[in-house]
Design a protein around this motif. Structure first.
Motif, PDB file in Angstrom:
ATOM      1  N   MET A  44       5.760  55.274  99.847  1.00 18.99           N
ATOM      2  CA  MET A  44       5.748  55.948  98.549  1.00 18.99           C
ATOM      3  C   MET A  44       7.143  55.936  97.933  1.00 18.99           C
ATOM      4  O   MET A  44       7.299  55.672  96.728  1.00 18.99           O
ATOM      5  CB  MET A  44       5.247  57.385  98.720  1.00 18.99           C
ATOM      6  N   ASP A  45       8.164  56.194  98.747  1.00 17.43           N
ATOM      7  CA  ASP A  45       9.547  56.151  98.265  1.00 17.43           C
ATOM      8  C   ASP A  45       9.880  54.768  97.723  1.00 17.43           C
ATOM      9  O   ASP A  45      10.506  54.639  96.655  1.00 17.43           O
ATOM     10  CB  ASP A  45      10.519  56.507  99.395  1.00 17.43           C
ATOM     11  N   GLU A  46       9.467  53.734  98.458  1.00 21.60           N
ATOM     12  CA  GLU A  46       9.781  52.354  98.057  1.00 21.60           C
ATOM     13  C   GLU A  46       9.049  51.969  96.780  1.00 21.60           C
ATOM     14  O   GLU A  46       9.627  51.321  95.889  1.00 21.60           O
ATOM     15  CB  GLU A  46       9.422  51.399  99.199  1.00 21.60           C
ATOM     16  N   LEU A  47       7.783  52.357  96.671  1.00 18.65           N
ATOM     17  CA  LEU A  47       7.011  52.015  95.478  1.00 18.65           C
ATOM     18  C   LEU A  47       7.566  52.715  94.243  1.00 18.65           C
ATOM     19  O   LEU A  47       7.649  52.124  93.158  1.00 18.65           O
ATOM     20  CB  LEU A  47       5.539  52.397  95.675  1.00 18.65           C
ATOM     21  N   ARG A  48       7.949  53.968  94.398  1.00 15.93           N
ATOM     22  CA  ARG A  48       8.483  54.728  93.271  1.00 15.93           C
ATOM     23  C   ARG A  48       9.806  54.132  92.781  1.00 15.93           C
ATOM     24  O   ARG A  48      10.122  54.188  91.603  1.00 15.93           O
ATOM     25  CB  ARG A  48       8.683  56.178  93.702  1.00 15.93           C
ATOM     26  N   GLU A  49      10.546  53.524  93.699  1.00 18.41           N
ATOM     27  CA  GLU A  49      11.842  52.948  93.349  1.00 18.41           C
ATOM     28  C   GLU A  49      11.715  51.532  92.792  1.00 18.41           C
ATOM     29  O   GLU A  49      12.411  51.166  91.832  1.00 18.41           O
ATOM     30  CB  GLU A  49      12.754  52.939  94.580  1.00 18.41           C
TER      31      GLU A  49
ATOM     32  N   ARG B  79       6.708  53.471  89.103  1.00 18.88           N
ATOM     33  CA  ARG B  79       7.852  54.154  88.509  1.00 18.88           C
ATOM     34  C   ARG B  79       7.471  54.859  87.211  1.00 18.88           C
ATOM     35  O   ARG B  79       8.010  55.898  86.868  1.00 18.88           O
ATOM     36  CB  ARG B  79       8.962  53.127  88.213  1.00 18.88           C
ATOM     37  N   LYS B  80       6.495  54.284  86.513  1.00 18.84           N
ATOM     38  CA  LYS B  80       6.102  54.777  85.185  1.00 18.84           C
ATOM     39  C   LYS B  80       5.235  56.029  85.244  1.00 18.84           C
ATOM     40  O   LYS B  80       5.131  56.783  84.274  1.00 18.84           O
ATOM     41  CB  LYS B  80       5.366  53.655  84.449  1.00 18.84           C
ATOM     42  N   GLN B  81       4.572  56.260  86.384  1.00 18.57           N
ATOM     43  CA  GLN B  81       3.557  57.314  86.454  1.00 18.57           C
ATOM     44  C   GLN B  81       4.161  58.716  86.377  1.00 18.57           C
ATOM     45  O   GLN B  81       5.276  58.963  86.822  1.00 18.57           O
ATOM     46  CB  GLN B  81       2.724  57.184  87.729  1.00 18.57           C
ATOM     47  N   THR B  82       3.362  59.626  85.784  1.00 13.50           N
ATOM     48  CA  THR B  82       3.710  61.045  85.699  1.00 13.50           C
ATOM     49  C   THR B  82       2.551  61.850  86.281  1.00 13.50           C
ATOM     50  O   THR B  82       1.473  61.305  86.543  1.00 13.50           O
ATOM     51  CB  THR B  82       3.932  61.476  84.250  1.00 13.50           C
ATOM     52  N   ILE B  83       2.761  63.152  86.453  1.00 14.08           N
ATOM     53  CA  ILE B  83       1.675  64.019  86.914  1.00 14.08           C
ATOM     54  C   ILE B  83       0.503  63.935  85.943  1.00 14.08           C
ATOM     55  O   ILE B  83      -0.661  63.877  86.357  1.00 14.08           O
ATOM     56  CB  ILE B  83       2.177  65.468  87.063  1.00 14.08           C
ATOM     57  N   GLU B  84       0.816  63.877  84.646  1.00 16.26           N
ATOM     58  CA  GLU B  84      -0.244  63.825  83.633  1.00 16.26           C
ATOM     59  C   GLU B  84      -1.000  62.501  83.669  1.00 16.26           C
ATOM     60  O   GLU B  84      -2.230  62.468  83.532  1.00 16.26           O
ATOM     61  CB  GLU B  84       0.353  64.046  82.236  1.00 16.26           C
ATOM     62  N   SER B  85      -0.297  61.398  83.881  1.00 18.37           N
ATOM     63  CA  SER B  85      -0.969  60.088  83.872  1.00 18.37           C
ATOM     64  C   SER B  85      -1.830  59.882  85.111  1.00 18.37           C
ATOM     65  O   SER B  85      -2.808  59.125  85.080  1.00 18.37           O
ATOM     66  CB  SER B  85       0.065  58.960  83.764  1.00 18.37           C
ATOM     67  N   LEU B  86      -1.484  60.554  86.209  1.00 16.02           N
ATOM     68  CA  LEU B  86      -2.261  60.418  87.448  1.00 16.02           C
ATOM     69  C   LEU B  86      -3.530  61.258  87.432  1.00 16.02           C
ATOM     70  O   LEU B  86      -4.464  60.981  88.192  1.00 16.02           O
ATOM     71  CB  LEU B  86      -1.406  60.830  88.654  1.00 16.02           C
TER      72      LEU B  86
ATOM     73  N   VAL C  58       0.453  62.576  97.919  1.00 21.68           N
ATOM     74  CA  VAL C  58       1.831  62.201  98.225  1.00 21.68           C
ATOM     75  C   VAL C  58       2.581  61.822  96.946  1.00 21.68           C
ATOM     76  O   VAL C  58       3.768  62.141  96.775  1.00 21.68           O
ATOM     77  CB  VAL C  58       1.843  61.040  99.248  1.00 21.68           C
ATOM     78  N   PHE C  59       1.868  61.168  96.023  1.00 19.53           N
ATOM     79  CA  PHE C  59       2.467  60.751  94.748  1.00 19.53           C
ATOM     80  C   PHE C  59       2.889  61.978  93.932  1.00 19.53           C
ATOM     81  O   PHE C  59       4.012  62.056  93.420  1.00 19.53           O
ATOM     82  CB  PHE C  59       1.461  59.909  93.960  1.00 19.53           C
TER      83      PHE C  59
END
Length: 266
Positions: A21-26, A32-39, A74-75
């Motif tokens: 998850m850390d690697e994907l977010r980076e 990287r683009k996702q937000t709590i609202e978009s998920l 986790v996201f």
């Protein structure tokens, strides 16, 4: 052969997920683009996919869908950590603390000898924790109406507001049925008052859901099984008509009934 992992393997797998998850977010442009609202809407979709797998009794698919939902958890926690609001550790610790508080019959000196007593204790503790002015304050506003009716009734029962016997509940169903019939009599001439009829129909549904709860039937599951049964039979009808070179739009109801009755025997 058991597929269960040891505790150390479980912790190692969870650590691996957090690292990914850390690697994907980076590194991943989409992640990287996702937000709590978009998920949010994706999480709702994944939850319904899990529900489908459970209804299909497909444990392999349940495993996959649980993985998808765990990814979302986790996201959200990763985004929370970036905002310095919370992280996966505080999420889990908060959950553990809540479970201990709400199970005083395990971690305290309260007695609860059956599941009904456990549920009543849970609702009372929850009410104190959240500081809701109403017992019903914890029911999400956006719940589908049928599920919301179930939760409302369960919460009311948790503080002792409920019928004593199922015969009383069935009498209420019959009473609501009669009131709906009086408001919306298909055989009566003239227009109906749709607003009144809608209200009486809602009362009837609420009473039926209440009765289902009393006889330990989940009305959501019952309706979904009927939905699936109808879909299976209707698709049989469509396929049978197609094989016979017929179009449903050109068939009479009696002709369609022949295939429908065949479908019921499948």
């Amino acid at each position: 052969m058991s597929k269960n992992s040891s505790r150390s393997q479980q912790l190692e797998a969870f650590d691996r997920l957090l690292t990914i998850m850390d690697e994907l977010r980076e590194k991943c442009p989409w992640d990287r683009k996702q937000t709590i609202e978009s998920l949010r809407h994706l999480t709702i979709e994944e939850t319904f996919e899990l529900s489908d797998a459970i209804l299909d009794e497909d444990l392999e698919e349940v495993k996959k869908e649980l993985g998808d939902i765990l990814l979302h958890i986790v996201f959200y926690a990763k985004i929370g950590a970036e905002k310095e609001a919370f992280d996966i550790a505080t999420v889990i610790d908060g959950l553990c603390d809540k479970l201990i508080r709400r199970h005083p019959h395990i971690y305290g000196d309260t007695e609860a000898n059956d599941d009904e007593a456990v549920k009543q204790n849970w609702e009372k503790i929850k009410l104190k924790e959240k500081g809701n002015k109403s017992v019903l304050g914890g029911v999400p506003r956006s719940l589908p109406a049928l599920i919301k009716a179930m939760r409302i009734q369960e919460k009311a029962r948790g503080v002792g507001f409920d019928w004593e016997e199922k015969t009383q509940v069935w009498e209420k169903v019959e009473e609501e049925m009669q009131e709906f019939k009086e408001e919306f009599d298909a055989a009566a001439p003239g227009q109906i008052d749709k607003e009144k009829a809608t209200g009486e129909f809602g009362d009837l549904l609420f009473s039926l859901i209440n009765y289902a709860r009393f006889v330990d039937i989940n009305p959501e599951e019952a309706l979904e099984k009927t939905n699936r049964k109808f879909i299976h039979r209707f698709q049989y009808l469509e396929n049978a008509a197609k094989e016979a070179g017929k179009s449903l739009g050109d068939m009479t109801l009696n002709e369609m009934d022949v295939y429908w009755n065949e479908a019921k025997e499948q």
